[in-house]
Each structure stands twice: as structure tokens, then as C-alpha cells.
Design a protein around this motif. Structure first.
Motif, PDB file in Angstrom:
ATOM      1  N   GLU A  47       0.838  -1.211   0.000  1.00 17.60           N
ATOM      2  CA  GLU A  47       0.000   0.000   0.000  1.00 17.60           C
ATOM      3  C   GLU A  47       0.875   1.265   0.000  1.00 17.60           C
ATOM      4  N   GLN A  48       1.954   1.235   0.775  1.00 17.58           N
ATOM      5  CA  GLN A  48       2.877   2.377   0.786  1.00 17.58           C
ATOM      6  C   GLN A  48       3.505   2.576  -0.596  1.00 17.58           C
ATOM      7  N   ARG A  49       3.893   1.492  -1.243  1.00 16.78           N
ATOM      8  CA  ARG A  49       4.471   1.595  -2.592  1.00 16.78           C
ATOM      9  C   ARG A  49       3.439   2.139  -3.575  1.00 16.78           C
ATOM     10  N   ARG A  50       2.181   1.716  -3.428  1.00 15.70           N
ATOM     11  CA  ARG A  50       1.114   2.256  -4.284  1.00 15.70           C
ATOM     12  C   ARG A  50       0.955   3.760  -4.081  1.00 15.70           C
ATOM     13  N   GLN A  51       0.976   4.182  -2.815  1.00 19.15           N
ATOM     14  CA  GLN A  51       0.857   5.613  -2.529  1.00 19.15           C
ATOM     15  C   GLN A  51       2.044   6.387  -3.107  1.00 19.15           C
ATOM     16  N   GLN A  52       3.241   5.845  -2.931  1.00 12.48           N
ATOM     17  CA  GLN A  52       4.424   6.502  -3.493  1.00 12.48           C
ATOM     18  C   GLN A  52       4.325   6.588  -5.012  1.00 12.48           C
ATOM     19  N   ALA A  53       3.871   5.518  -5.628  1.00 17.16           N
ATOM     20  CA  ALA A  53       3.723   5.515  -7.088  1.00 17.16           C
ATOM     21  C   ALA A  53       2.682   6.543  -7.516  1.00 17.16           C
ATOM     22  N   ALA A  54       1.579   6.636  -6.763  1.00 12.67           N
ATOM     23  CA  ALA A  54       0.543   7.617  -7.087  1.00 12.67           C
ATOM     24  C   ALA A  54       1.087   9.038  -6.940  1.00 12.67           C
ATOM     25  N   GLU A  55       1.858   9.275  -5.882  1.00 20.21           N
ATOM     26  CA  GLU A  55       2.463  10.598  -5.676  1.00 20.21           C
ATOM     27  C   GLU A  55       3.430  10.927  -6.814  1.00 20.21           C
ATOM     28  N   LEU A  56       4.237   9.935  -7.205  1.00 18.46           N
ATOM     29  CA  LEU A  56       5.171  10.156  -8.318  1.00 18.46           C
ATOM     30  C   LEU A  56       4.415  10.453  -9.610  1.00 18.46           C
ATOM     31  N   ARG A  57       3.305   9.753  -9.832  1.00 17.09           N
ATOM     32  CA  ARG A  57       2.489  10.025 -11.023  1.00 17.09           C
ATOM     33  C   ARG A  57       1.905  11.431 -10.980  1.00 17.09           C
ATOM     34  N   ASP A  58       1.455  11.856  -9.792  1.00 14.58           N
ATOM     35  CA  ASP A  58       0.921  13.219  -9.650  1.00 14.58           C
ATOM     36  C   ASP A  58       2.008  14.255  -9.942  1.00 14.58           C
ATOM     37  N   VAL A  59       3.190  14.026  -9.394  1.00 15.27           N
ATOM     38  CA  VAL A  59       4.314  14.944  -9.646  1.00 15.27           C
ATOM     39  C   VAL A  59       4.649  14.953 -11.134  1.00 15.27           C
ATOM     40  N   GLU A  60       4.651  13.775 -11.742  1.00 17.19           N
ATOM     41  CA  GLU A  60       4.954  13.669 -13.175  1.00 17.19           C
ATOM     42  C   GLU A  60       3.909  14.427 -13.992  1.00 17.19           C
ATOM     43  N   ARG A  61       2.634  14.288 -13.633  1.00 24.25           N
ATOM     44  CA  ARG A  61       1.578  15.009 -14.349  1.00 24.25           C
ATOM     45  C   ARG A  61       1.767  16.522 -14.220  1.00 24.25           C
TER      46      ARG A  61
END
Length: 136
Positions: free
Chosen positions: A37-51
Motif C-alpha cells: 500500500e505504501q508503494r502504491r501511494q508513493q507511485a501515485a504521488e510520483l504520477r501526480d508529480v509527473e503530471r
């Protein structure tokens, strides 16, 4: 001691071991689930930053294109103004030439002018002496 007591003790020990192994596996599965779940959140945050970075990059690209278009318009306007200045300079040169021609003709016709000669007036010539004086 009787055999049945040993069997009960063995069953209890096996049950304790099974419960301990199950608890350990449950904790391990929970840790893995939390980590996932933490990795999913980190990935989501990275995707948001990328967007956000992608949007910012596209905005900067659009701004650069707008500035480039402004520069192109400025170059076109500068070329137009340069052409207009050249045309006006040519017109001014023609007006100066016409004024000089008119001044020479007026001087050649005017008997009070230093450039006027009786001989020229009689023959209708409107030329002047190279020195600007009447011929002797």
C-alpha cells in the motif's frame, strides 16, 4: 505417564506451533500488504508529480512558442519598416533631385543670377558654366 498424556501434550505442542506459524504468516502478510500500500501511494504521488511537471513543461513550451511568434512578428514588422524607410529615402532623394533641377533651371532663367548668361538666354539653353560664372 500414560501414552495418552504424551499424545495430548504432543497435540498441544503441535497446536501451539501451528498457531505460532499462522500468527507469524498473518503478521508477515499484513506487513507485506502495508508495504504494498505504501508503494502504491508513493507511485501515485510520483504520477501526480509527473503530471504536474508534464503540464508545466507543456505550458513552458506554449509560452516559448508564443514568444517565438512574437519575435517572428517583430521581425516581419522590422522588415516592413525597413522597406518603408527605404521607399521614403528614395522618395526624398527624388524630391531633392527635382528641387536641385528646379533651382538650376531658375538660376539659368534669372538674369540676376550668377549662373545666367545672355548667350544661354538667347539660345534657350539652361546650362551653367562649370565654375558657376557667366562665360567671358
Amino acid at each position: 505417564m500414560d501414552t495418552w498424556i504424551w499424545i495430548v501434550i504432543a497435540v498441544v505442542v503441535v497446536a501451539i506451533i501451528v498457531v505460532a506459524v499462522l500468527a507469524w504468516r498473518r503478521k508477515r502478510a499484513e506487513r507485506e500488504r502495508v508495504a504494498a500500500e505504501q508503494r502504491r501511494q508513493q507511485a501515485a504521488e510520483l504520477r501526480d508529480v509527473e503530471r504536474e511537471k508534464d503540464i508545466a513543461a507543456r505550458e513552458r513550451g506554449a509560452e516559448a512558442a508564443a514568444v517565438d511568434a512574437d519575435a517572428q512578428r517583430a521581425r516581419v514588422e522590422a522588415d516592413r519598416l525597413e522597406h518603408e524607410a527605404q521607399v521614403r529615402a528614395e522618395q526624398a532623394e527624388r524630391v531633392r533631385d527635382e528641387a536641385e533641377t528646379n533651382r538650376r533651371e531658375a538660376s539659368a532663367l534669372d538674369p540676376d543670377s550668377d549662373d545666367f548668361t545672355t548667350d544661354d538666354a538667347e539660345h534657350g539653353r539652361h546650362t551653367r558654366d562649370p565654375g558657376g560664372r557667366p562665360p567671358a
